[in-house]
Design a protein around this motif. Structure first.
Motif, PDB file in Angstrom:
ATOM      1  N   THR A 161      54.578  58.390  -2.152  1.00  0.00           N
ATOM      2  CA  THR A 161      55.074  59.381  -1.292  1.00  0.00           C
ATOM      3  C   THR A 161      54.281  60.606  -1.434  1.00  0.00           C
ATOM      4  OG1 THR A 161      57.226  58.387  -1.133  1.00  0.00           O
ATOM      5  CG2 THR A 161      56.892  60.731  -0.276  1.00  0.00           C
ATOM      6  N   SER A 162      53.838  61.094  -2.690  1.00  0.00           N
ATOM      7  CA  SER A 162      53.262  62.421  -2.832  1.00  0.00           C
ATOM      8  C   SER A 162      51.902  62.317  -2.174  1.00  0.00           C
ATOM      9  CB  SER A 162      53.261  62.527  -4.254  1.00  0.00           C
ATOM     10  OG  SER A 162      52.381  61.689  -5.154  1.00  0.00           O
ATOM     11  N   ARG A 163      51.383  61.035  -1.927  1.00  0.00           N
ATOM     12  CA  ARG A 163      49.877  61.215  -1.606  1.00  0.00           C
ATOM     13  C   ARG A 163      49.867  61.279   0.192  1.00  0.00           C
ATOM     14  NH1 ARG A 163      48.318  56.346  -1.685  1.00  0.00           N
ATOM     15  NH2 ARG A 163      46.239  56.548  -1.754  1.00  0.00           N
ATOM     16  N   LEU A 164      50.929  61.213   0.760  1.00  0.00           N
ATOM     17  CA  LEU A 164      51.115  61.125   2.205  1.00  0.00           C
ATOM     18  C   LEU A 164      50.613  62.671   2.654  1.00  0.00           C
ATOM     19  CD1 LEU A 164      54.065  59.009   2.771  1.00  0.00           C
ATOM     20  CD2 LEU A 164      51.633  58.231   2.901  1.00  0.00           C
ATOM     21  N   LYS A 165      50.246  62.759   3.745  1.00  0.00           N
ATOM     22  CA  LYS A 165      50.012  63.989   4.483  1.00  0.00           C
ATOM     23  C   LYS A 165      51.097  63.970   5.404  1.00  0.00           C
ATOM     24  CE  LYS A 165      46.833  66.565   7.359  1.00  0.00           C
ATOM     25  NZ  LYS A 165      45.622  67.097   7.922  1.00  0.00           N
ATOM     26  N   LEU A 166      52.098  64.997   5.265  1.00  0.00           N
ATOM     27  CA  LEU A 166      53.199  65.398   6.308  1.00  0.00           C
ATOM     28  C   LEU A 166      53.068  66.176   7.219  1.00  0.00           C
ATOM     29  CD1 LEU A 166      55.670  65.534   3.296  1.00  0.00           C
ATOM     30  CD2 LEU A 166      54.795  63.292   4.184  1.00  0.00           C
ATOM     31  N   ALA A 189      49.586  54.449   9.219  1.00  0.00           N
ATOM     32  CA  ALA A 189      48.811  53.340   8.361  1.00  0.00           C
ATOM     33  C   ALA A 189      48.847  53.933   6.938  1.00  0.00           C
ATOM     34  CB  ALA A 189      47.400  53.584   8.961  1.00  0.00           C
ATOM     35  N   GLU A 190      49.163  55.191   6.788  1.00  0.00           N
ATOM     36  CA  GLU A 190      49.176  55.754   5.460  1.00  0.00           C
ATOM     37  C   GLU A 190      50.622  55.169   4.511  1.00  0.00           C
ATOM     38  OE1 GLU A 190      48.937  60.006   5.530  1.00  0.00           O
ATOM     39  OE2 GLU A 190      47.127  59.940   5.312  1.00  0.00           O
ATOM     40  N   ARG A 191      51.608  54.638   5.567  1.00  0.00           N
ATOM     41  CA  ARG A 191      52.821  54.477   4.879  1.00  0.00           C
ATOM     42  C   ARG A 191      52.858  52.820   4.402  1.00  0.00           C
ATOM     43  NH1 ARG A 191      55.617  57.244   9.757  1.00  0.00           N
ATOM     44  NH2 ARG A 191      56.034  55.184  10.477  1.00  0.00           N
ATOM     45  N   ILE A 192      51.854  52.160   4.554  1.00  0.00           N
ATOM     46  CA  ILE A 192      51.620  50.644   4.340  1.00  0.00           C
ATOM     47  C   ILE A 192      52.131  50.473   2.854  1.00  0.00           C
ATOM     48  CG2 ILE A 192      50.316  48.820   4.213  1.00  0.00           C
ATOM     49  CD1 ILE A 192      48.916  49.662   6.507  1.00  0.00           C
ATOM     50  N   ALA A 193      51.557  51.208   2.147  1.00  0.00           N
ATOM     51  CA  ALA A 193      51.537  51.069   0.486  1.00  0.00           C
ATOM     52  C   ALA A 193      53.172  51.438   0.227  1.00  0.00           C
ATOM     53  CB  ALA A 193      50.789  51.788  -0.480  1.00  0.00           C
ATOM     54  N   ASN A 194      53.719  52.515   0.754  1.00  0.00           N
ATOM     55  CA  ASN A 194      55.237  52.619   0.563  1.00  0.00           C
ATOM     56  C   ASN A 194      56.075  51.776   1.079  1.00  0.00           C
ATOM     57  OD1 ASN A 194      53.315  55.486   0.982  1.00  0.00           O
ATOM     58  ND2 ASN A 194      55.442  56.121  -0.278  1.00  0.00           N
ATOM     59  N   ASN A 195      55.813  51.150   2.462  1.00  0.00           N
ATOM     60  CA  ASN A 195      56.624  50.175   2.874  1.00  0.00           C
ATOM     61  C   ASN A 195      56.664  48.924   1.956  1.00  0.00           C
ATOM     62  OD1 ASN A 195      57.364  51.810   4.898  1.00  0.00           O
ATOM     63  ND2 ASN A 195      55.703  51.047   6.325  1.00  0.00           N
ATOM     64  N   ILE A 196      55.710  48.520   1.429  1.00  0.00           N
ATOM     65  CA  ILE A 196      55.329  47.288   0.506  1.00  0.00           C
ATOM     66  C   ILE A 196      56.174  47.557  -0.484  1.00  0.00           C
ATOM     67  CG2 ILE A 196      53.972  45.776  -0.699  1.00  0.00           C
ATOM     68  CD1 ILE A 196      51.820  46.286   1.536  1.00  0.00           C
ATOM     69  N   PHE A 197      56.022  48.504  -1.274  1.00  0.00           N
ATOM     70  CA  PHE A 197      56.577  48.536  -2.392  1.00  0.00           C
ATOM     71  C   PHE A 197      58.133  48.902  -2.275  1.00  0.00           C
ATOM     72  CE2 PHE A 197      58.037  50.683  -6.549  1.00  0.00           C
ATOM     73  CZ  PHE A 197      57.282  49.580  -7.559  1.00  0.00           C
ATOM     74  N   SER A 198      58.549  49.383  -1.243  1.00  0.00           N
ATOM     75  CA  SER A 198      59.876  49.907  -0.818  1.00  0.00           C
ATOM     76  C   SER A 198      60.583  48.325  -0.576  1.00  0.00           C
ATOM     77  CB  SER A 198      60.083  50.487   0.211  1.00  0.00           C
ATOM     78  OG  SER A 198      59.853  51.922   0.007  1.00  0.00           O
TER      79      SER A 198
END
Length: 313
Positions: A161-166, A189-198
């Protein structure tokens, strides 16, 4: 550095009350926090001081209460501070820390409940092997598992999450949650890794629930034809099942609030948002304190002794 958030702070959802009501709400929240600390610390100290309770079931219960204190510490102090402030603001790093604490608290609670279910399964279904299976080393390993695994998984989620631009500074809750921060990302598109791990995290803890169900299917089968096992079930398993039910009901309401809460008033949304952080930490020590004979007698004995010392006959 384009993917580094430029947000330095967040505005949290506020409680719309008058000044007088704000003071009353602050007092009620402070009283609630003091009560949470009191009942959990009382149970922890009782178990630590009484050598007769240095058994797997009570050690796991002590861990459960410690986790309750940990989770509420990530919520209550900030909310109490906000209730005395004109604007509910939290720094970017503070928000990430709070999101980590709350996520790891919830996951640890479910992990500990799973370990407690396994302990009851061994105690009732394999009583002759109980002390060899639930040795001090095994219990320590299970306690470490119930804490370290949720901490690591929550930490990975927060790092992602800390890598995302908000693109927004507003969080529609009284406290920070990881998935809410992720929703503020500028680019889906930046949230893909977060969604997968969640999703991986959710699957793992769904398996925890299935494991608890599997354990109790065997426990209930064993107890059906045994009066002694039924008594043991009522004494030690009912409190655990009550804690599990409280946890699942509060999680259910929280999920419903997240998905359908937009149709509710802000006050109801706030109430539903905080019940997961208030009800279990209060109810769990009370349920175990009243139901488990050793703990109840030890606490009542201590209270009686103090009354006699203060008011000698």
């Amino acid at each position: 550095m384009d993917n580094v958030s430029q947000v330095s702070s967040f505005f949290l959802s506020s409680v719309n009350v008058t000044k007088n009501h704000q003071v009353a709400l602050f007092s009620l929240t402070l009283l609630s926090y003091c009560f949470v600390v009191l009942v959990n610390v009382a149970l922890i100290v009782t178990i630590i001081l009484d050598k007769n309770m240095h058994e797997p079931m009570y050690i796991l219960l002590c861990t459960f209460c410690m986790n309750g204190l940990y989770g509420t510490t990530g919520f209550y102090p900030k909310v109490l501070w906000d209730l005395l402030s004109p604007v509910y603001v939290i720094s970017y790093s503070g928000c990430l820390v709070q999101a980590f604490v709350i996520a790891s608290f919830v996951c640890s609670d479910l992990s500990i409940l799973a370990v407690m279910a396994y302990d009851r399964y061994v105690a009732i279904c394999r009583p002759l092997e109980y002390h060899s299976i639930m040795s001090k080393e095994r219990v320590l390993l299970l306690v470490c598992f119930s804490w370290i695994t949720p901490f690591c998984m929550s930490a990975i989620n927060i790092v992602l999450t800390s890598r995302l631009k908000l693109c927004s500074q507003y969080i529609a809750r009284l406290y920070c949650l990881n998935w809410i921060i992720v929703k503020l990302a500028c680019f889906p598109a930046e949230r893909i890794a977060n969604n997968i791990f969640s999703n991986i995290t959710i699957i793992i803890y769904v398996f925890h629930v299935f494991f608890i169900i599997w354990s109790y299917v065997y426990v209930i089968k064993t107890c059906v034809n045994s009066l002694e096992n039924r008594a043991k079930f009522m004494q030690t398993c009912v409190p655990h099942l009550t804690s599990l039910l409280i946890f699942l009901v509060t999680i259910f309401f929280d999920i419903c609030n997240m998905r359908f809460g937009s149709n509710l008033s802000p006050t109801i949304q706030n109430v539903l948002a905080i019940e997961l952080l208030i009800i279990p930490p209060i109810m769990n020590p009370l349920v175990y304190g009243f139901k488990l004979t050793k703990i109840r007698n030890r606490i009542l004995g201590g209270i009686t002794c103090k009354i006699k010392c203060i008011c000698p006959v």
